[in-house]
Design a protein around this motif. Structure first.
Motif, PDB file in Angstrom:
ATOM      1  N   LEU A 174      22.668  88.279  79.975  1.00 41.25           N
ATOM      2  CA  LEU A 174      23.308  89.400  80.669  1.00 41.25           C
ATOM      3  C   LEU A 174      22.255  90.403  81.144  1.00 41.25           C
ATOM      4  N   HIS A 175      21.297  90.703  80.291  1.00 39.25           N
ATOM      5  CA  HIS A 175      20.239  91.645  80.655  1.00 39.25           C
ATOM      6  C   HIS A 175      19.459  91.131  81.866  1.00 39.25           C
ATOM      7  N   ALA A 176      19.142  89.840  81.865  1.00 37.82           N
ATOM      8  CA  ALA A 176      18.419  89.243  82.992  1.00 37.82           C
ATOM      9  C   ALA A 176      19.224  89.324  84.286  1.00 37.82           C
ATOM     10  N   ALA A 177      20.554  89.358  84.142  1.00 37.18           N
ATOM     11  CA  ALA A 177      21.425  89.439  85.323  1.00 37.18           C
ATOM     12  C   ALA A 177      21.708  90.888  85.732  1.00 37.18           C
ATOM     13  N   GLY A 178      21.097  91.839  85.018  1.00 37.44           N
ATOM     14  CA  GLY A 178      21.261  93.245  85.393  1.00 37.44           C
ATOM     15  C   GLY A 178      22.377  93.969  84.678  1.00 37.44           C
ATOM     16  N   VAL A 179      23.012  93.329  83.706  1.00 39.56           N
ATOM     17  CA  VAL A 179      24.098  93.966  82.950  1.00 39.56           C
ATOM     18  C   VAL A 179      23.477  94.774  81.824  1.00 39.56           C
ATOM     19  N   ARG A 180      23.631  96.086  81.855  1.00 37.10           N
ATOM     20  CA  ARG A 180      23.025  96.962  80.848  1.00 37.10           C
ATOM     21  C   ARG A 180      24.050  97.528  79.866  1.00 37.10           C
ATOM     22  N   VAL A 181      25.302  97.642  80.255  1.00 39.86           N
ATOM     23  CA  VAL A 181      26.339  98.181  79.368  1.00 39.86           C
ATOM     24  C   VAL A 181      27.132  97.004  78.811  1.00 39.86           C
ATOM     25  N   LEU A 182      27.041  96.828  77.489  1.00 40.14           N
ATOM     26  CA  LEU A 182      27.730  95.708  76.843  1.00 40.14           C
ATOM     27  C   LEU A 182      29.089  96.105  76.291  1.00 40.14           C
ATOM     28  N   ARG A 183      29.228  97.352  75.897  1.00 37.47           N
ATOM     29  CA  ARG A 183      30.518  97.841  75.407  1.00 37.47           C
ATOM     30  C   ARG A 183      30.532  99.349  75.514  1.00 37.47           C
ATOM     31  N   VAL A 184      31.670  99.942  75.130  1.00 29.62           N
ATOM     32  CA  VAL A 184      31.825 101.388  75.128  1.00 29.62           C
ATOM     33  C   VAL A 184      32.231 101.790  73.719  1.00 29.62           C
ATOM     34  N   SER A 185      31.622 102.863  73.190  1.00 29.53           N
ATOM     35  CA  SER A 185      31.931 103.275  71.819  1.00 29.53           C
ATOM     36  C   SER A 185      33.408 103.624  71.701  1.00 29.53           C
ATOM     37  N   PRO A 186      34.012 103.293  70.546  1.00 30.28           N
ATOM     38  CA  PRO A 186      35.460 103.465  70.401  1.00 30.28           C
ATOM     39  C   PRO A 186      35.928 104.919  70.459  1.00 30.28           C
ATOM     40  N   ARG A 187      35.199 105.839  69.882  1.00 32.79           N
ATOM     41  CA  ARG A 187      35.691 107.218  69.790  1.00 32.79           C
ATOM     42  C   ARG A 187      35.281 108.075  70.983  1.00 32.79           C
ATOM     43  N   LEU A 188      33.999 108.072  71.337  1.00 32.78           N
ATOM     44  CA  LEU A 188      33.510 108.959  72.394  1.00 32.78           C
ATOM     45  C   LEU A 188      33.356 108.256  73.736  1.00 32.78           C
ATOM     46  N   HIS A 189      33.613 106.944  73.782  1.00 37.05           N
ATOM     47  CA  HIS A 189      33.572 106.165  75.022  1.00 37.05           C
ATOM     48  C   HIS A 189      32.204 106.226  75.699  1.00 37.05           C
ATOM     49  N   ARG A 190      31.147 106.223  74.882  1.00 35.12           N
ATOM     50  CA  ARG A 190      29.786 106.211  75.414  1.00 35.12           C
ATOM     51  C   ARG A 190      29.334 104.770  75.628  1.00 35.12           C
ATOM     52  N   PRO A 191      28.562 104.525  76.695  1.00 39.21           N
ATOM     53  CA  PRO A 191      28.088 103.158  76.939  1.00 39.21           C
ATOM     54  C   PRO A 191      27.097 102.706  75.873  1.00 39.21           C
ATOM     55  N   ARG A 192      27.208 101.450  75.488  1.00 34.00           N
ATOM     56  CA  ARG A 192      26.298 100.848  74.507  1.00 34.00           C
ATOM     57  C   ARG A 192      25.644  99.637  75.147  1.00 34.00           C
ATOM     58  N   GLY A 193      24.342  99.488  74.891  1.00 31.41           N
ATOM     59  CA  GLY A 193      23.599  98.378  75.485  1.00 31.41           C
ATOM     60  C   GLY A 193      22.890  97.553  74.439  1.00 31.41           C
ATOM     61  N   PHE A 194      21.924  96.794  74.897  1.00 32.43           N
ATOM     62  CA  PHE A 194      21.102  95.936  74.059  1.00 32.43           C
ATOM     63  C   PHE A 194      20.263  96.848  73.153  1.00 32.43           C
ATOM     64  N   PHE A 195      20.465  96.851  71.833  1.00 33.85           N
ATOM     65  CA  PHE A 195      19.772  97.793  70.964  1.00 33.85           C
ATOM     66  C   PHE A 195      18.898  97.080  69.927  1.00 33.85           C
ATOM     67  N   CYS A 196      19.469  96.560  68.846  1.00 31.47           N
ATOM     68  CA  CYS A 196      18.634  96.007  67.767  1.00 31.47           C
ATOM     69  C   CYS A 196      18.157  94.586  68.085  1.00 31.47           C
ATOM     70  N   ALA A 197      18.960  93.824  68.796  1.00 33.72           N
ATOM     71  CA  ALA A 197      18.636  92.452  69.213  1.00 33.72           C
ATOM     72  C   ALA A 197      18.483  91.472  68.055  1.00 33.72           C
ATOM     73  N   ILE A 198      18.969  91.830  66.854  1.00 32.72           N
ATOM     74  CA  ILE A 198      18.919  90.894  65.721  1.00 32.72           C
ATOM     75  C   ILE A 198      20.262  90.792  65.002  1.00 32.72           C
ATOM     76  N   GLY A 199      21.315  91.351  65.578  1.00 29.42           N
ATOM     77  CA  GLY A 199      22.646  91.206  64.992  1.00 29.42           C
ATOM     78  C   GLY A 199      22.977  92.180  63.877  1.00 29.42           C
ATOM     79  N   ASN A 200      22.225  93.264  63.741  1.00 28.46           N
ATOM     80  CA  ASN A 200      22.505  94.222  62.672  1.00 28.46           C
ATOM     81  C   ASN A 200      23.380  95.391  63.088  1.00 28.46           C
ATOM     82  N   CYS A 201      23.273  95.824  64.329  1.00 27.12           N
ATOM     83  CA  CYS A 201      24.082  96.964  64.758  1.00 27.12           C
ATOM     84  C   CYS A 201      25.343  96.436  65.449  1.00 27.12           C
ATOM     85  N   SER A 202      26.150  97.340  65.964  1.00 22.02           N
ATOM     86  CA  SER A 202      27.386  96.906  66.621  1.00 22.02           C
ATOM     87  C   SER A 202      27.379  97.226  68.111  1.00 22.02           C
ATOM     88  N   SER A 203      26.214  97.511  68.662  1.00 18.38           N
ATOM     89  CA  SER A 203      26.145  97.888  70.076  1.00 18.38           C
ATOM     90  C   SER A 203      26.491  96.756  71.032  1.00 18.38           C
TER      91      SER A 203
END
Length: 101
Positions: free
Chosen positions: A38-67
């Motif tokens: 997805l990142h290679a295709a230009g997709v930077r927003v993977l989800r939106v936070s549940p409470r504040l609706h903030r964009p979340r992207g590629f963060f830890c890259a090892i499966g530890n966070c929920s971004s």
């Protein structure tokens, strides 16, 4: 953007495969993390936070966070930074905590 050449690391790419992201057909390499394709295709927003609706992207890259939680082939809460890409996958952004089916 994709790192193709590195002075120390080798990147063994799988064969090119097609998958869809929110109905749009994209191409990645089999076995690479879905988030990397997805990142290679230009997709930077993977989800939106549940409470504040903030964009979340590629963060830890090892499966530890929920971004990077997304819906893959109808299954919510898939950590796409650690999930390998396969031919024909359907990937969609997830709203909130995801609906368990």
């Amino acid at each position: 953007m994709r790192i193709i050449d590195h002075p120390i690391l080798e990147f063994n790419k799988g064969r090119p495969v097609r998958f869809t992201f929110e109905g749009r057909e994209l191409v990645g390499h089999e076995g690479e993390p879905i988030a990397a394709a997805l990142h290679a295709a230009g997709v930077r927003v993977l989800r939106v936070s549940p409470r504040l609706h903030r964009p979340r992207g590629f963060f830890c890259a090892i499966g530890n966070c929920s971004s990077c939680l997304m819906v893959v082939d109808g299954t919510p809460n898939v950590r796409v930074c650690a999930e390998p890409l396969h031919e024909g996958m359907r990937v969609e952004r997830q709203e909130g905590h995801g609906e368990i089916r």
